[in-house]
Design a protein around this motif. Sequence first.
Motif, PDB file in Angstrom:
ATOM      1  N   ARG A  86       0.823  -1.211   0.000  1.00 49.47           N
ATOM      2  CA  ARG A  86       0.000   0.000   0.000  1.00 49.47           C
ATOM      3  C   ARG A  86       0.856   1.260   0.000  1.00 49.47           C
ATOM      4  NH1 ARG A  86      -1.482   1.008   5.780  1.00 49.47           N
ATOM      5  NH2 ARG A  86      -0.267  -0.467   7.001  1.00 49.47           N
ATOM      6  N   GLN A  87       2.031   1.225   0.648  1.00 47.64           N
ATOM      7  CA  GLN A  87       2.893   2.394   0.637  1.00 47.64           C
ATOM      8  C   GLN A  87       3.515   2.591  -0.741  1.00 47.64           C
ATOM      9  OE1 GLN A  87       5.327   2.951   4.216  1.00 47.64           O
ATOM     10  NE2 GLN A  87       4.441   1.070   5.028  1.00 47.64           N
ATOM     11  N   GLY A  88       4.013   1.502  -1.317  1.00 46.40           N
ATOM     12  CA  GLY A  88       4.620   1.589  -2.636  1.00 46.40           C
ATOM     13  C   GLY A  88       3.640   2.000  -3.712  1.00 46.40           C
ATOM     14  N   MET A  89       2.400   1.517  -3.620  1.00 48.30           N
ATOM     15  CA  MET A  89       1.408   1.895  -4.621  1.00 48.30           C
ATOM     16  C   MET A  89       1.124   3.387  -4.580  1.00 48.30           C
ATOM     17  SD  MET A  89      -1.254  -1.329  -4.636  1.00 48.30           S
ATOM     18  CE  MET A  89      -2.292  -0.592  -5.884  1.00 48.30           C
ATOM     19  N   ALA A  90       1.127   3.976  -3.385  1.00 53.47           N
ATOM     20  CA  ALA A  90       0.941   5.425  -3.286  1.00 53.47           C
ATOM     21  C   ALA A  90       2.111   6.160  -3.938  1.00 53.47           C
ATOM     22  CB  ALA A  90       0.805   5.837  -1.825  1.00 53.47           C
ATOM     23  N   GLN A  91       3.313   5.637  -3.775  1.00 57.43           N
ATOM     24  CA  GLN A  91       4.483   6.243  -4.406  1.00 57.43           C
ATOM     25  C   GLN A  91       4.409   6.139  -5.922  1.00 57.43           C
ATOM     26  OE1 GLN A  91       7.817   4.295  -2.425  1.00 57.43           O
ATOM     27  NE2 GLN A  91       6.790   4.628  -0.450  1.00 57.43           N
ATOM     28  N   VAL A  92       3.990   4.982  -6.417  1.00 60.27           N
ATOM     29  CA  VAL A  92       3.793   4.824  -7.869  1.00 60.27           C
ATOM     30  C   VAL A  92       2.744   5.811  -8.364  1.00 60.27           C
ATOM     31  CG1 VAL A  92       2.905   3.264  -9.647  1.00 60.27           C
ATOM     32  CG2 VAL A  92       4.519   2.406  -7.923  1.00 60.27           C
ATOM     33  N   ARG A  93       1.639   5.895  -7.669  1.00 57.31           N
ATOM     34  CA  ARG A  93       0.536   6.779  -8.066  1.00 57.31           C
ATOM     35  C   ARG A  93       0.985   8.237  -8.137  1.00 57.31           C
ATOM     36  NH1 ARG A  93      -3.019   4.596  -5.066  1.00 57.31           N
ATOM     37  NH2 ARG A  93      -2.529   5.700  -3.145  1.00 57.31           N
ATOM     38  N   GLN A  94       1.681   8.694  -7.119  1.00 56.60           N
ATOM     39  CA  GLN A  94       2.087  10.094  -7.074  1.00 56.60           C
ATOM     40  C   GLN A  94       3.218  10.388  -8.060  1.00 56.60           C
ATOM     41  OE1 GLN A  94       0.570  12.585  -5.549  1.00 56.60           O
ATOM     42  NE2 GLN A  94      -0.980  11.163  -4.805  1.00 56.60           N
ATOM     43  N   ALA A  95       4.123   9.445  -8.264  1.00 60.13           N
ATOM     44  CA  ALA A  95       5.204   9.653  -9.225  1.00 60.13           C
ATOM     45  C   ALA A  95       4.663   9.748 -10.647  1.00 60.13           C
ATOM     46  CB  ALA A  95       6.229   8.533  -9.116  1.00 60.13           C
ATOM     47  N   LEU A  96       3.697   8.896 -10.979  1.00 62.33           N
ATOM     48  CA  LEU A  96       3.072   8.971 -12.299  1.00 62.33           C
ATOM     49  C   LEU A  96       2.327  10.294 -12.463  1.00 62.33           C
ATOM     50  CD1 LEU A  96       1.644   5.348 -12.671  1.00 62.33           C
ATOM     51  CD2 LEU A  96       3.444   6.374 -14.084  1.00 62.33           C
ATOM     52  N   ALA A  97       1.611  10.713 -11.434  1.00 62.66           N
ATOM     53  CA  ALA A  97       0.853  11.962 -11.508  1.00 62.66           C
ATOM     54  C   ALA A  97       1.778  13.157 -11.687  1.00 62.66           C
ATOM     55  CB  ALA A  97       0.007  12.133 -10.247  1.00 62.66           C
ATOM     56  N   ALA A  98       3.003  13.053 -11.158  1.00 58.24           N
ATOM     57  CA  ALA A  98       3.971  14.143 -11.286  1.00 58.24           C
ATOM     58  C   ALA A  98       4.730  14.095 -12.610  1.00 58.24           C
ATOM     59  CB  ALA A  98       4.955  14.094 -10.125  1.00 58.24           C
ATOM     60  N   GLY A  99       4.466  13.061 -13.428  1.00 56.95           N
ATOM     61  CA  GLY A  99       5.059  13.003 -14.764  1.00 56.95           C
ATOM     62  C   GLY A  99       6.327  12.182 -14.880  1.00 56.95           C
ATOM     63  N   TYR A 100       6.718  11.478 -13.829  1.00 56.76           N
ATOM     64  CA  TYR A 100       7.939  10.679 -13.882  1.00 56.76           C
ATOM     65  C   TYR A 100       7.687   9.345 -14.580  1.00 56.76           C
ATOM     66  CZ  TYR A 100      10.170  13.849 -10.583  1.00 56.76           C
ATOM     67  OH  TYR A 100      10.719  14.958  -9.981  1.00 56.76           O
ATOM     68  N   ASP A 101       8.736   8.776 -15.163  1.00 54.57           N
ATOM     69  CA  ASP A 101       8.704   7.382 -15.562  1.00 54.57           C
ATOM     70  C   ASP A 101       8.875   6.547 -14.305  1.00 54.57           C
ATOM     71  OD1 ASP A 101       8.517   8.025 -18.294  1.00 54.57           O
ATOM     72  OD2 ASP A 101      10.700   8.204 -18.457  1.00 54.57           O
ATOM     73  N   PRO A 148      -5.820   0.211  -9.527  1.00 52.67           N
ATOM     74  CA  PRO A 148      -6.577   1.438  -9.808  1.00 52.67           C
ATOM     75  C   PRO A 148      -5.687   2.678  -9.729  1.00 52.67           C
ATOM     76  CG  PRO A 148      -6.989   0.718  -7.567  1.00 52.67           C
ATOM     77  CD  PRO A 148      -6.108  -0.334  -8.185  1.00 52.67           C
ATOM     78  N   ILE A 149      -4.727   2.753 -10.666  1.00 53.28           N
ATOM     79  CA  ILE A 149      -3.776   3.865 -10.708  1.00 53.28           C
ATOM     80  C   ILE A 149      -3.745   4.400 -12.136  1.00 53.28           C
ATOM     81  CG2 ILE A 149      -1.352   4.543 -10.469  1.00 53.28           C
ATOM     82  CD1 ILE A 149      -1.013   2.260  -8.466  1.00 53.28           C
ATOM     83  N   ASP A 150      -4.022   5.682 -12.305  1.00 48.39           N
ATOM     84  CA  ASP A 150      -3.971   6.273 -13.635  1.00 48.39           C
ATOM     85  C   ASP A 150      -2.561   6.153 -14.208  1.00 48.39           C
ATOM     86  OD1 ASP A 150      -6.611   7.000 -13.479  1.00 48.39           O
ATOM     87  OD2 ASP A 150      -6.217   9.084 -12.894  1.00 48.39           O
ATOM     88  N   GLY A 151      -2.464   5.576 -15.416  1.00 46.95           N
ATOM     89  CA  GLY A 151      -1.172   5.436 -16.073  1.00 46.95           C
ATOM     90  C   GLY A 151      -0.400   4.197 -15.685  1.00 46.95           C
ATOM     91  N   VAL A 152      -1.029   3.272 -14.928  1.00 49.31           N
ATOM     92  CA  VAL A 152      -0.297   2.103 -14.454  1.00 49.31           C
ATOM     93  C   VAL A 152       0.228   1.253 -15.603  1.00 49.31           C
ATOM     94  CG1 VAL A 152      -2.313   0.574 -14.283  1.00 49.31           C
ATOM     95  CG2 VAL A 152      -0.358   0.253 -12.730  1.00 49.31           C
ATOM     96  N   GLU A 153      -0.412   1.349 -16.757  1.00 53.89           N
ATOM     97  CA  GLU A 153       0.053   0.563 -17.907  1.00 53.89           C
ATOM     98  C   GLU A 153       1.434   0.997 -18.380  1.00 53.89           C
ATOM     99  OE1 GLU A 153      -2.105   4.142 -19.370  1.00 53.89           O
ATOM    100  OE2 GLU A 153      -2.552   2.565 -17.891  1.00 53.89           O
ATOM    101  N   ARG A 154       1.869   2.176 -17.973  1.00 50.16           N
ATOM    102  CA  ARG A 154       3.191   2.677 -18.367  1.00 50.16           C
ATOM    103  C   ARG A 154       4.302   2.238 -17.414  1.00 50.16           C
ATOM    104  NH1 ARG A 154       3.954   7.603 -17.659  1.00 50.16           N
ATOM    105  NH2 ARG A 154       2.056   8.402 -16.685  1.00 50.16           N
ATOM    106  N   VAL A 155       3.950   1.563 -16.346  1.00 57.85           N
ATOM    107  CA  VAL A 155       4.935   1.173 -15.338  1.00 57.85           C
ATOM    108  C   VAL A 155       5.654  -0.095 -15.775  1.00 57.85           C
ATOM    109  CG1 VAL A 155       5.271   0.446 -12.948  1.00 57.85           C
ATOM    110  CG2 VAL A 155       3.594   2.240 -13.495  1.00 57.85           C
ATOM    111  N   GLU A 156       6.966  -0.034 -15.790  1.00 63.10           N
ATOM    112  CA  GLU A 156       7.786  -1.212 -16.052  1.00 63.10           C
ATOM    113  C   GLU A 156       7.924  -2.003 -14.756  1.00 63.10           C
ATOM    114  OE1 GLU A 156      12.417  -2.357 -17.240  1.00 63.10           O
ATOM    115  OE2 GLU A 156      11.884  -0.324 -16.589  1.00 63.10           O
ATOM    116  N   VAL A 157       7.813  -3.317 -14.837  1.00 62.41           N
ATOM    117  CA  VAL A 157       7.956  -4.169 -13.669  1.00 62.41           C
ATOM    118  C   VAL A 157       9.208  -5.024 -13.826  1.00 62.41           C
ATOM    119  CG1 VAL A 157       6.925  -5.968 -12.229  1.00 62.41           C
ATOM    120  CG2 VAL A 157       5.458  -4.242 -13.292  1.00 62.41           C
TER     121      VAL A 157
END
Length: 315
Positions: free
Chosen positions: A12-27, A42-51
């Motif tokens: 849950r902590q990491g997902m918030a970091q992913v969510r906010q980093a994407l919202a701020a425009g970071y890869d 349920p994160i906008d832009g999650v499809e752009r996240v490399e795993v």
Amino acid sequence: MALITVIGATGRQGMAQVRQALAAGYDVRAISRRPDALDGAPIDGVERVEVRNMDLYDTATFHDALEGSDYIFYTHPLQARADRAYLIGEVGKVAASLNVKRVVWNTSSWIPDKPGDPFTYGENTKGINALWRSGAAGTVFGSVLFMDNLLTNWARPFIVNEGRYVYPHNPNLEANWISLDDVAKFMLASIERPDMEGAWLNIGGPERLVGKQVTQCLSEALDKDITYDPCTPEEFGRYLVDAAGDSMPAEMREEFAKGIQAFYEYNNTAPTKPFAVDMEHVYERFPELDGKLETMGEWTKRQDWGESNYRPAFG
């Protein structure tokens, strides 16, 4: 855009970091043992996240997972309470070898002013020293208590199903609850700040609340009466173990529950007040976030208190 790698991205902590980093425009790169770990999140832009895969207990996996990162956001696993200093030190060593610009560690708990405090607090001091000695450029935040804890399976069922806010805080214990999204905002704000390299800071939310005030926010958000029912630290330890379910090995359960019990017995009486944060000092360091942090009332009202596949069960 710069690449932020989030270690612990599926919690849950990491997902918030992913969510906010994407919202701020970071890869964003997410570190997980499962390649499909964020599918459907349920994160906008999650499809752009490399795993990428990495095992925190196998340092041979670190280089390939972290290579190419501009910044690393690190949150240790909840069950890695005793070895957090070792883990952050090893992450720092590899980050230094890869010329990562900044490692930002969220300790998930208060950082004492001097060594010697018990439980995770003393381990945070050791971990900060390990990060500084690793050679990596680092920033550390001691985030003291999360609003998002109220959505877990050790807290939410009591609130939603029984109308009880059950937590092991004594009625007069004051706490600066902070949302995980706001923790992520602090982490993001720090990475371009030269003054935060080699620095640590305890952070909390904008209000210092006692149990009945938290209960009032919950009652207004859920539009029904919620009562404050402080449990004992011993009971709370059992609730956490039960919420962990099969994710916690059987041989760890009794020791973990006793550790949580002792932790909250200390927090309820400690003169250092580990859940209280001097927010005036925080805003002096981060004036751009003054007036921008969520209150408990705002946070509770924007939550979906129903069932969800992405509702955190435990950590």
